[in-house]
Design an enzyme around this catalytic site. Structure first.
Site, PDB file in Angstrom:
ATOM      1  N   ASP A  38      11.531  41.494  21.756  1.00 54.22           N
ATOM      2  CA  ASP A  38      10.402  40.648  21.415  1.00 54.22           C
ATOM      3  C   ASP A  38       9.257  41.581  20.980  1.00 54.22           C
ATOM      4  O   ASP A  38       9.332  42.798  21.196  1.00 54.22           O
ATOM      5  CB  ASP A  38      10.032  39.875  22.693  1.00 54.22           C
ATOM      6  CG  ASP A  38       8.730  39.150  22.574  1.00 54.22           C
ATOM      7  OD1 ASP A  38       8.575  38.392  21.613  1.00 54.22           O
ATOM      8  OD2 ASP A  38       7.845  39.358  23.431  1.00 54.22           O
ATOM      9  N   ASP A  40       5.206  40.515  20.726  1.00 57.56           N
ATOM     10  CA  ASP A  40       3.926  40.301  21.411  1.00 57.56           C
ATOM     11  C   ASP A  40       4.091  40.355  22.921  1.00 57.56           C
ATOM     12  O   ASP A  40       4.923  39.638  23.500  1.00 57.56           O
ATOM     13  CB  ASP A  40       3.342  38.925  21.036  1.00 57.56           C
ATOM     14  CG  ASP A  40       2.822  38.885  19.616  1.00 57.56           C
ATOM     15  OD1 ASP A  40       2.045  39.775  19.243  1.00 57.56           O
ATOM     16  OD2 ASP A  40       3.203  37.954  18.878  1.00 57.56           O
ATOM     17  N   GLU A  85       3.111  26.619  27.580  1.00 57.45           N
ATOM     18  CA  GLU A  85       4.158  27.593  27.224  1.00 57.45           C
ATOM     19  C   GLU A  85       4.695  28.311  28.460  1.00 57.45           C
ATOM     20  O   GLU A  85       5.907  28.501  28.603  1.00 57.45           O
ATOM     21  CB  GLU A  85       3.576  28.630  26.240  1.00 57.45           C
ATOM     22  CG  GLU A  85       4.592  29.670  25.791  1.00 57.45           C
ATOM     23  CD  GLU A  85       3.974  30.865  25.072  1.00 57.45           C
ATOM     24  OE1 GLU A  85       2.747  31.057  25.089  1.00 57.45           O
ATOM     25  OE2 GLU A  85       4.755  31.626  24.481  1.00 57.45           O
ATOM     26  N   ALA A 154       8.184  35.425  17.678  1.00 57.13           N
ATOM     27  CA  ALA A 154       7.576  34.147  17.296  1.00 57.13           C
ATOM     28  C   ALA A 154       6.125  34.357  16.861  1.00 57.13           C
ATOM     29  O   ALA A 154       5.375  33.405  16.673  1.00 57.13           O
ATOM     30  CB  ALA A 154       7.637  33.182  18.478  1.00 57.13           C
ATOM     31  N   LYS A 202      14.179  31.075  19.934  1.00 58.49           N
ATOM     32  CA  LYS A 202      14.566  32.424  19.519  1.00 58.49           C
ATOM     33  C   LYS A 202      16.052  32.615  19.797  1.00 58.49           C
ATOM     34  O   LYS A 202      16.462  33.230  20.781  1.00 58.49           O
ATOM     35  CB  LYS A 202      13.712  33.462  20.253  1.00 58.49           C
ATOM     36  CG  LYS A 202      12.258  33.393  19.810  1.00 58.49           C
ATOM     37  CD  LYS A 202      11.361  34.214  20.675  1.00 58.49           C
ATOM     38  CE  LYS A 202      11.284  35.629  20.220  1.00 58.49           C
ATOM     39  NZ  LYS A 202      10.253  36.400  20.945  1.00 58.49           N
TER      40      LYS A 202
HETATM   41  N1  LIG Z   1      -0.858  30.050  17.747  1.00 58.90           N
HETATM   42  C1  LIG Z   1      -0.251  30.878  18.597  1.00 58.90           C
HETATM   43  C2  LIG Z   1       1.087  30.752  18.902  1.00 58.90           C
HETATM   44  C3  LIG Z   1       1.662  31.657  19.789  1.00 58.90           C
HETATM   45  N2  LIG Z   1       0.929  32.627  20.346  1.00 58.90           N
HETATM   46  C4  LIG Z   1       1.538  33.611  21.252  1.00 58.90           C
HETATM   47  O1  LIG Z   1       2.402  34.429  20.481  1.00 58.90           O
HETATM   48  C5  LIG Z   1       3.461  34.934  21.266  1.00 58.90           C
HETATM   49  C6  LIG Z   1       4.755  34.781  20.501  1.00 58.90           C
HETATM   50  O2  LIG Z   1       5.163  35.977  19.890  1.00 58.90           O
HETATM   51  P1  LIG Z   1       6.388  36.863  20.487  1.00 58.90           P
HETATM   52  O3  LIG Z   1       6.381  38.138  19.673  1.00 58.90           O
HETATM   53  O4  LIG Z   1       6.087  37.121  21.923  1.00 58.90           O
HETATM   54  O5  LIG Z   1       7.641  36.082  20.274  1.00 58.90           O
HETATM   55  C7  LIG Z   1       3.474  34.139  22.561  1.00 58.90           C
HETATM   56  O6  LIG Z   1       3.047  34.998  23.603  1.00 58.90           O
HETATM   57  C8  LIG Z   1       2.417  33.051  22.342  1.00 58.90           C
HETATM   58  O7  LIG Z   1       1.664  32.828  23.505  1.00 58.90           O
HETATM   59  C9  LIG Z   1      -0.397  32.759  20.012  1.00 58.90           C
HETATM   60  O8  LIG Z   1      -1.075  33.702  20.519  1.00 58.90           O
HETATM   61  N3  LIG Z   1      -0.986  31.873  19.148  1.00 58.90           N
HETATM   62 MG   LIG Z   2       6.256  37.947  23.717  1.00 57.39          MG
END
Ligand SMILES: Nc1ccn([C@@H]2O[C@H](COP(=O)(O)O)[C@@H](O)[C@H]2O)c(=O)n1
Ligand SMILES: [Mg+2]
Length: 289
Positions: A38, A40, A85, A154, A202
């Protein structure tokens, strides 16, 4: 065998099982290994100096190109949907449509902001994003040993790629699947490309015919890195998995989530802003004995 596993941040439900998988990965050899991660809050830091670090979405949300009204609306969405979430008491069936709603609303708002492709590098430079301590060693070890690194996020692909580029670690062994921005002929953001990837889809359903994993069908040993329960399905497209080691970063609401993370991940790293444990495991696997 790996001193980093003795860190105070490390928790394991079954340490013998973990040692067994690591030995088996080492025995099968580097040629069989791939890393699926992953982005973030897994490769990037969750916090620094008592402050939250931004996700790839937040980098855009907080940037100078967004109007004050846009910033407020994006923040309101974050405050409403983020607790959903990570809520351990809601089912995936409940969460999925709400995650689609969050991502869709956020992407629509961002697409109304006339964001320019040529501003992305500056937006990332001005942000407070940080990769986890030890990132250089992590990316370099994988590159030197020809181990494929698949980043499945994501977040926003254009932003996370720029972060990795600016850190000078975007090596040829890296492949990214994420939400990419769609710019018009003038370089203005007009939307996001499909499929939409959110925290809880995912898996195979968003990997175009899993071509990537078919090319890697001989890579039967996997180290999976994630920070969310949704990250656990990232390796579902791999046809033949012999060894899989799941390492989870538990960043937020640690006490509330500990039980579920220990059931789901082989190694849980609590409030650990480093890649020390991952690097220690890789170093052990890559060192000839
Ligand atoms: N509008 C949004 C949607 C999602 N998030 C955060 O992004 C993260 C998803 O990315 P990954 O690389 O971890 O898959 C996830 O932590 C969501 O909370 C956001 O900040 N803003
Ligand atoms: Mg993440």
């Amino acid at each position: 065998m790996i001193v980093e596993l003795d860190k105070m941040t490390v928790r394991m439900k079954n340490p013998d099982h973990v040692r067994g998988i690591i030995s088996s990965i080492k025995k099968d050899g580097i040629n069989k290994l791939q890393v699926i991660s992953d982005f973030d809050m897994t490769l990037s830091r969750f916090g620094w100096n008592g402050r939250r670090c931004p996700t790839s979405h937040n980098i855009l949300d907080n940037s100078h190109v967004i109007t004050e009204e846009g910033k407020k609306e994006l923040k309101d969405l974050l405050h409403y949907y983020y607790p959903i979430e990570i809520d351990p008491n809601r089912t995936l069936e409940e969460k999925c449509p709400l995650m689609v709603e969050w991502w869709t609303r956020a992407h629509d708002l961002l697409s109304q902001q006339k964001i320019l492709k040529r501003d992305i590098a500056q937006i990332v430079k001005e942000s407070e994003v940080m990769l986890r301590d030890g990132f250089n060693e992590f990316f370099d070890q994988l590159h030197k040993n020809n181990v494929p690194l698949f980043i499945f996020s994501a977040g926003v692909g254009d932003i996370l790629e720029e972060i990795i580029h600016q850190a000078n670690v975007f090596h040829p062994n890296i492949n990214v699947v994420s939400n990419y921005m769609d710019f018009d002929d003038y370089g203005i953001l007009r939307g996001f490309k499909s499929p939409l990837i959110h925290t809880y889809n995912k898996n195979n359903s968003v990997l175009n015919n899993t071509e990537y994993f078919q090319q890697l069908s001989t890579k039967t040993s996997i180290i999976l890195l994630g920070d969310s329960i949704g990250d656990l399905t990232m390796a579902d497209g791999v046809a033949s998995v012999k060894n899989i080691l799941k390492i989870g970063f538990l960043n937020d609401k640690v006490e509330e989530h500990r039980g579920k993370y220990l059931e789901s991940y082989d190694i849980v790293l609590e409030r650990d802003e480093t890649l020390d444990v991952v690097n220690g495991i890789l170093h052990y696997i890559f060192t000839e004995t």
